[in-house]
Design a protein around this motif. Sequence first.
Motif, short mmCIF file in Angstrom:
data_model
loop_
_atom_site.label_atom_id
_atom_site.label_comp_id
_atom_site.label_asym_id
_atom_site.label_seq_id
_atom_site.Cartn_x
_atom_site.Cartn_y
_atom_site.Cartn_z
N MET A 1 0.65 -1.22 -0.22
CA MET A 1 -0.30 0.26 0.12
C MET A 1 1.32 1.12 0.04
O MET A 1 0.21 2.09 -0.88
CB MET A 1 -1.48 -0.10 0.98
N GLY A 2 2.06 1.30 1.05
CA GLY A 2 2.74 2.42 0.69
C GLY A 2 3.57 2.33 -0.49
O GLY A 2 3.65 3.73 -0.99
N ARG A 3 3.84 1.26 -1.14
CA ARG A 3 4.65 1.82 -2.30
C ARG A 3 4.04 2.49 -3.57
O ARG A 3 4.03 2.84 -4.54
CB ARG A 3 4.85 0.34 -3.01
N THR A 4 2.24 2.27 -3.17
CA THR A 4 1.61 2.45 -4.45
C THR A 4 1.22 4.23 -4.44
O THR A 4 1.45 4.54 -5.02
CB THR A 4 0.27 1.79 -4.23
N VAL A 5 1.27 4.02 -2.61
CA VAL A 5 1.17 5.68 -2.99
C VAL A 5 2.25 6.30 -2.83
O VAL A 5 2.18 7.65 -3.98
CB VAL A 5 0.72 6.18 -0.79
N ARG A 6 2.66 6.33 -3.13
CA ARG A 6 4.78 6.54 -3.07
C ARG A 6 4.67 6.81 -4.84
O ARG A 6 4.96 8.20 -5.89
CB ARG A 6 5.72 6.12 -2.91
N TYR A 7 3.87 5.89 -5.69
CA TYR A 7 4.42 5.19 -7.17
C TYR A 7 2.87 6.02 -7.49
O TYR A 7 2.99 7.42 -8.50
CB TYR A 7 3.44 4.41 -7.51
#
Length: 255
Positions: free
Chosen positions: A1-7
């Motif tokens: 989830m955190g990686r998706t938000v960063r992208y």
Amino acid sequence: MGRTVRYLLLLAFAAFFLLPLVALLDFSITDPRTGERTGTAWASLVEDPTLTEAIRTSLTLAVLTVVGMVVLLVPTMVWVRLRIPRATRLVEFLCLLPLTIPALVIVVGLSNVYAWVDYLVGDSPLTLTFIYVVLVLPYAYRSVDVALSAIDSTTLSEAARSLGAGWTTVIIRVIVPNIWPGVLGAAFISIALVLGEYTVASLLNFDTLPVVLVLLQKSDAPASMAAALASILFAALLLVGLSLLDRRRPTSGRT
């Protein structure tokens, strides 16, 4: 989830910065009368003598300003920090002073001085270097000051002096290599300011790139937008080049 938000955030920031540049490119290659795609505006960057001369003048001013800033500011800051640290606040005040004075006031104050500059040096736009060096001091000072604060310059200089090095060697071969990122940052800021400065050059009637772009916009807007986009891309490539130059430097001399 955190990686998706960063992208998603990266995509949002990329769109925020790139979409205006794409729109600028689209406008510069569109003929306003027919709506056809053409490269006439970009070809004028090398074919229009007024524009090419303005580009050459601004680039020369950028180089002269960087050299003048480095020669004036870096040895002064190093010397004050090593020999007379009590004067640090005074130097900081003098360097930050141009930031508090509007460019219009600076030009009015220097108009009489420039009469002598024109008499001694000549009526050349390259004389703007004297003013530009003053204008970049607040920004360059902060960049170099941060780099100096990150190293123990006193210990380094004492060690070099104990081995017989002179003050010139201490500054050039010991201190400057350790504050090189700050010097590069100051150089990039100086180039960006020179390439975008309009007020001083316009009031002193010199045809630098920003002045010519404003005049060109009234007669040939696509060519003006093409030159503006080229300036932005040049500054971006310069920033990348300076970053790569710093990364490729040997680290054996750093502390």
